[in-house]
Design a protein around this motif. Structure first.
Motif, PDB file in Angstrom:
ATOM      1  N   ALA A  57       0.809  -1.212   0.000  1.00 29.19           N
ATOM      2  CA  ALA A  57       0.000   0.000   0.000  1.00 29.19           C
ATOM      3  C   ALA A  57       0.845   1.266   0.000  1.00 29.19           C
ATOM      4  N   LYS A  58       2.108   1.202   0.409  1.00 23.87           N
ATOM      5  CA  LYS A  58       2.914   2.408   0.550  1.00 23.87           C
ATOM      6  C   LYS A  58       4.093   2.483  -0.412  1.00 23.87           C
ATOM      7  N   THR A  59       4.317   1.490  -1.215  1.00 18.99           N
ATOM      8  CA  THR A  59       5.415   1.527  -2.170  1.00 18.99           C
ATOM      9  C   THR A  59       4.949   1.007  -3.523  1.00 18.99           C
ATOM     10  N   MET A  60       5.711   1.337  -4.541  1.00 18.67           N
ATOM     11  CA  MET A  60       5.418   0.864  -5.880  1.00 18.67           C
ATOM     12  C   MET A  60       6.645   0.102  -6.364  1.00 18.67           C
ATOM     13  N   ALA A  61       6.446  -1.138  -6.732  1.00 16.94           N
ATOM     14  CA  ALA A  61       7.571  -1.952  -7.190  1.00 16.94           C
ATOM     15  C   ALA A  61       7.851  -1.691  -8.657  1.00 16.94           C
ATOM     16  N   SER A  62       9.124  -1.670  -8.982  1.00 14.18           N
ATOM     17  CA  SER A  62       9.542  -1.593 -10.374  1.00 14.18           C
ATOM     18  C   SER A  62      10.762  -2.489 -10.518  1.00 14.18           C
ATOM     19  N   ALA A  63      11.044  -2.883 -11.736  1.00  9.21           N
ATOM     20  CA  ALA A  63      12.147  -3.804 -11.966  1.00  9.21           C
ATOM     21  C   ALA A  63      13.163  -3.194 -12.915  1.00  9.21           C
ATOM     22  N   LEU A  64      14.434  -3.307 -12.541  1.00 12.28           N
ATOM     23  CA  LEU A  64      15.537  -2.969 -13.434  1.00 12.28           C
ATOM     24  C   LEU A  64      15.965  -4.269 -14.094  1.00 12.28           C
ATOM     25  N   VAL A  65      15.990  -4.309 -15.418  1.00 13.13           N
ATOM     26  CA  VAL A  65      16.316  -5.534 -16.141  1.00 13.13           C
ATOM     27  C   VAL A  65      17.541  -5.269 -17.009  1.00 13.13           C
ATOM     28  N   CYS A  66      18.559  -6.103 -16.841  1.00 13.78           N
ATOM     29  CA  CYS A  66      19.759  -5.975 -17.658  1.00 13.78           C
ATOM     30  C   CYS A  66      19.445  -6.467 -19.069  1.00 13.78           C
ATOM     31  N   SER A  67      19.692  -5.636 -20.052  1.00 16.93           N
ATOM     32  CA  SER A  67      19.386  -6.004 -21.429  1.00 16.93           C
ATOM     33  C   SER A  67      20.401  -7.002 -21.994  1.00 16.93           C
ATOM     34  N   ARG A  68      21.497  -7.216 -21.263  1.00 21.71           N
ATOM     35  CA  ARG A  68      22.511  -8.164 -21.733  1.00 21.71           C
ATOM     36  C   ARG A  68      22.326  -9.550 -21.101  1.00 21.71           C
ATOM     37  N   CYS A  69      22.291  -9.628 -19.769  1.00 15.48           N
ATOM     38  CA  CYS A  69      22.201 -10.929 -19.089  1.00 15.48           C
ATOM     39  C   CYS A  69      20.804 -11.221 -18.533  1.00 15.48           C
ATOM     40  N   GLU A  70      19.910 -10.245 -18.598  1.00 17.99           N
ATOM     41  CA  GLU A  70      18.530 -10.348 -18.124  1.00 17.99           C
ATOM     42  C   GLU A  70      18.395 -10.484 -16.609  1.00 17.99           C
ATOM     43  N   ALA A  71      19.430 -10.094 -15.856  1.00 23.51           N
ATOM     44  CA  ALA A  71      19.325 -10.058 -14.395  1.00 23.51           C
ATOM     45  C   ALA A  71      18.256  -9.030 -14.013  1.00 23.51           C
ATOM     46  N   VAL A  72      17.489  -9.331 -12.967  1.00 22.28           N
ATOM     47  CA  VAL A  72      16.412  -8.451 -12.526  1.00 22.28           C
ATOM     48  C   VAL A  72      16.694  -7.978 -11.105  1.00 22.28           C
ATOM     49  N   THR A  73      16.577  -6.671 -10.897  1.00 23.19           N
ATOM     50  CA  THR A  73      16.695  -6.071  -9.573  1.00 23.19           C
ATOM     51  C   THR A  73      15.408  -5.319  -9.299  1.00 23.19           C
ATOM     52  N   GLU A  74      14.742  -5.641  -8.206  1.00 24.18           N
ATOM     53  CA  GLU A  74      13.510  -4.944  -7.849  1.00 24.18           C
ATOM     54  C   GLU A  74      13.827  -3.689  -7.044  1.00 24.18           C
ATOM     55  N   LEU A  75      13.100  -2.630  -7.334  1.00 25.88           N
ATOM     56  CA  LEU A  75      13.219  -1.376  -6.602  1.00 25.88           C
ATOM     57  C   LEU A  75      11.884  -1.086  -5.924  1.00 25.88           C
ATOM     58  N   HIS A  76      11.945  -0.488  -4.764  1.00 23.73           N
ATOM     59  CA  HIS A  76      10.736  -0.075  -4.049  1.00 23.73           C
ATOM     60  C   HIS A  76      10.953   1.382  -3.655  1.00 23.73           C
ATOM     61  N   ASP A  77      10.233   2.282  -4.308  1.00 22.30           N
ATOM     62  CA  ASP A  77      10.483   3.715  -4.177  1.00 22.30           C
ATOM     63  C   ASP A  77       9.217   4.442  -3.732  1.00 22.30           C
ATOM     64  N   ASN A  78       9.223   4.937  -2.503  1.00 20.17           N
ATOM     65  CA  ASN A  78       8.056   5.651  -1.974  1.00 20.17           C
ATOM     66  C   ASN A  78       7.777   6.934  -2.746  1.00 20.17           C
ATOM     67  N   LYS A  79       8.815   7.647  -3.191  1.00 18.74           N
ATOM     68  CA  LYS A  79       8.605   8.897  -3.922  1.00 18.74           C
ATOM     69  C   LYS A  79       7.932   8.644  -5.263  1.00 18.74           C
ATOM     70  N   ALA A  80       8.323   7.578  -5.946  1.00 14.42           N
ATOM     71  CA  ALA A  80       7.685   7.231  -7.221  1.00 14.42           C
ATOM     72  C   ALA A  80       6.215   6.902  -6.990  1.00 14.42           C
TER      73      ALA A  80
END
Length: 69
Positions: free
Chosen positions: A9-32
């Protein structure tokens, strides 16, 4: 498309995806989340779900590219 875990309810998840190896890092940013909520409120929309995927190159792939040059 990579689907981040469900947002709380208080954060919005987004994913950073590497276009080379396809590794995924999730971000949780209250300001976004707050910016999206403000825009939705101003336009009369309600928040249902969010899927944000940002493509780039991860640090490991950037380092391996520098070594190969």
């Amino acid at each position: 498309m990579v689907k981040p875990r469900q947002s709380s309810a208080k954060t919005m998840a987004s994913a950073l995806v590497c276009s080379r190896c396809e590794a995924v890092t999730e971000l949780h940013d209250n300001k976004a989340y707050e910016a999206v909520q403000n825009t939705l409120h101003q336009t009369g929309h309600g928040f249902v779900e969010s899927e944000i995927e940002i493509k780039g190159t991860c640090g490991s792939c950037q380092a391996s590219c520098r070594v190969q040059v």
